[in-house]
Scaffold this active site. Structure first.
Site, short mmCIF file in Angstrom:
data_model
loop_
_atom_site.label_atom_id
_atom_site.label_comp_id
_atom_site.label_asym_id
_atom_site.label_seq_id
_atom_site.Cartn_x
_atom_site.Cartn_y
_atom_site.Cartn_z
N ASN A 80 0.81 -1.23 0.00
CA ASN A 80 0.00 0.00 0.00
C ASN A 80 0.84 1.28 0.00
O ASN A 80 0.36 2.33 -0.42
CB ASN A 80 -0.96 0.02 1.19
N HIS A 81 2.10 1.21 0.46
CA HIS A 81 2.93 2.42 0.49
C HIS A 81 3.74 2.62 -0.78
O HIS A 81 4.61 3.50 -0.83
CB HIS A 81 3.87 2.38 1.70
FE LIG Z 1 1.71 -2.13 4.08
FE LIG Z 2 4.69 -2.44 5.47
#
Ligand SMILES: [Fe+2]
Ligand SMILES: [Fe+2]
Ligand SMILES: [Fe+2]
Ligand SMILES: [Fe+2]
Ligand SMILES: [Fe+2]
Ligand SMILES: [Fe+2]
Ligand SMILES: [Fe+2]
Ligand SMILES: [Fe+2]
Lengths: 256, 256, 256, 256
Positions: free
Chosen positions: B67-68
């Site tokens: 997600n990052h």
């Molecule tokens: Fe993550």
């Molecule tokens: Fe992470």
């Protein structure tokens, strides 16, 4: 003092396994006090007076719960009568039935619930602060069952209470984590104890129905899985003079 | 074939630890292929071409993310040039930079992201279905890094892909789980590999700032913690004839 | 062509009010086609074949739904038989019962659901793109009921479809918004049509029980409120040559 | 007494429009007191001492905020010095900078924030209960800016405070709702006042970037839109003897 803490017990398979295995475990580990999370004992969601009684009969001293506690409302009656030692998260707001902690045999057991990805209730950090402040005696041990989803919130509570309670032990994800440890100031910690429930399952439930939920987006009915059961638990050793932990150990068993 | 898969590497402490320990680990376990999740390598959030290069120099064959991944946008350039073997979750919608899988040395590495408590992207179950359908050859191994929050979604993907891929390995929570296992049809599974990051931290970050976030509700700045580092990883043994797993083993190391 | 679109009808009070008022409204506004959102017709949550029939008897041509569509599963039977013109959000994944659009009297009615703060289903933007692409004829009008929570997602779909459909009309919050307008390329838009339900209520429900939910964090049982009912609706005027809107007008009525 | 309450002012276009139109509005409606929500005044997200000063110079008596209040941290300095009458949600926990209410010219202005789909802070219902309890005088009017997402939570607070405050006025969605009304016990209510910002925008932002966010799942940079601006506001008429409302009226203006 050795305190056995057992994670979310899932339905009848979980209750049956607990009844069969708990007496032997307590003997083997010379357990002085046993805490069991019962929020999934009734058909996989919630707890009833009858399933709570099953856990007590199996050897639990105190029963903690979590987000599913109100699924079957009659559990509130035994909580308010204190006819069974069942607690619910302390950080439910004022006016909610039951208690968030119980003192038994000089062990203070506290139940807290996380808020991240969960419900809008009171702050768990300040709720336990308030409880610890108002104590006018020193329990032999203070054990916190922190029923929460996010690892960050669980660890934050662990560090926050480090040196102030005997143990901060996570429940709710139904998956045991490897991070049993003593925090720097001697509070025992684990992110999640894990469950007592069917091995070939998705967090206790029969896999196909859970997979269908993810594939369709439709909240279909789930059912507790069958087959061999695993038990996840931890044993916390507490120095009753300091109220702090000297050790934490994992237990994993399989039961046919 | 032995495949080493390493969870989220946190900032400089994580990169440094990996560089120091990975060559020895690969030798000790006779590793044929190494996958590292790099989504937290750049200051604790995101990944840059430079931190990705660090992981490759340390010995990674493929870098997965989560997600990052878009925190630092220049990572997209190396993805689109394929100048570095960095992938992002496959189930990002069409039009998003980069690829969700890579084939190297006959190992197909796939990155997927969960949706529960996360982002509104495409269905991870159907995304990998589509990928597996269009394969016109049989890889020696198929390893899925499933970057997700909820244990139910992770296990659901595990059972869904059981017998079709070599391994479904969770990342993202930064906490190692105890449930390494072979699923019934010989797919290796773990809910979360865990991180490579500072031991005295909250999922990699300095504890005080994280605690303040929970106490105040204000999204304050976090920073990567200091001190001794733990490494969490798994080794999956794959039968390259069947493409299925014959074993999965946890590795835990501490590095000063 | 004048198309009347009526927001979420709440329980028996909503159905009764609709039956009483709809014939007159249709006459007064010279309505050619009527669409009603029926997701709350059955006791405040969900829809059954019987409550769907009530809406048809009252004068609805097509019934749309939303997140509560699967509360009573037997609605799926009338959807699959197409015995009643009831649709469900188009962006449910493949394999889900029913249809996400229906063509009647040259009007194409499409139901979509948002994802922000809602469920993990397919992308509403791409779902309708795919539908519009595969059309091999030009409907007289295309009306989209976008059942969604977040104003940003609703408006984004409006601008995305501007010039391609006759109207993007929000439902789900049960509160009418003031932003009825023609977007720059002549698609009619409103963030939420609002409900047909009791005035002295919290989005249709009796206030005390809803307040208790917020005060306690316990998901208690709600019930449809009593008393005078309000009707919220919009009339969209469509140029059937272009398929675009020339006007959108709000209707608000109170019924004893 | 006539109190003008203006919703979220968006960036420079919003501040400029307010400066141009507010003096005339105040004269036209014979306004005694003006409240403006400033949480989006600084580049579309957050508020700075300079943008707060702009609102005061334009004619605001008190500035309320919301979830974006801490985007630019220097706003805390003017809050703590009380050099500008800027408040933040009252239900932030103890220890957070600033105040959640302010008394000026006998008008008590309270800012609260919802929790549904928002942040884990204290209960807004009990926070205002506590404030009202500790008041040892009767203000001429009590105006609550309830910055929240969910219509159910907004209305629940309205009914909860009905008869105890002059008005409960929603902000945050940036979309004006049609439900201005007096609740049964004479508290004025609206679910959302709406914004002061560009008309051809998605809740204030340039549409293309917002649409890209929904299409890709990538949290890209947004920017305040250009062009004609709309102003949404309400005028609440308060009987200063009873402290309750006798009327609530919407204002809508467009400014080139
Ligand atoms: Fe993550
Ligand atoms: Fe992470
Ligand atoms: Fe739980
Ligand atoms: Fe549980
Ligand atoms: Fe809905
Ligand atoms: Fe609804
Ligand atoms: Fe806001
Ligand atoms: Fe705002």
């Amino acid at each position: 003092m050795k305190i056995l803490v057992i994670g979310d017990v899932i339905g009848k398979p979980g209750r049956d396994a607990l009844r069969d295995i708990l007496p032997g475990l307590k003997q083997e580990y010379k357990i002085d006090f046993t805490i069991v999370n019962g929020e999934n004992t009734a058909g996989g969601i919630g707890i009833t007076p009858a399933t709570a009684q099953d856990l007590i009969s199996a050897g639990a001293d105190v029963i903690t719960t979590g987000n599913h506690v109100w699924k079957h409302r009659d559990i509130a009656t035994v909580m308010d009568e204190e006819s069974l030692p069942v607690i619910r998260p302390l950080n439910y707001p004022p006016g909610v039935p039951g208690q968030g902690y119980v003192l038994k045999d000089k062990v203070l057991v506290v139940n807290l619930m996380g808020r991240t990805f969960m419900y809008d209730i009171d702050c768990p950090f300040r709720s336990i602060d308030a409880l610890l402040c108002k104590l006018n005696f020193k329990p032999a041990a203070i054990i916190v069952d922190f029923h929460a989803e996010a690892t960050s919130e669980k660890m934050a509570l662990g560090f926050y209470l480090d040196g102030r309670v005997s143990a901060v032990l996570g429940t709710h994800t139904h998956v045991a984590t490897c991070d049993t440890r003593l925090l720097p100031k001697n509070t025992a910690y684990v992110s999640d104890i894990g469950m007592v429930g069917p091995i070939d399952s998705i967090i206790g439930d029969e896999p196909d129905a859970v997979i269908q939920r993810f594939l369709t987006g439709i909240p279909g009915r789930l059912s507790v899985a069958q087959g061999r059961v695993m038990l996840n638990a931890v044993v916390v050793t507490v120095n009753t003079k300091t109220g702090l932990a000297t050790g934490i150990e994992r237990i994993y068993r399989e039961i046919s």
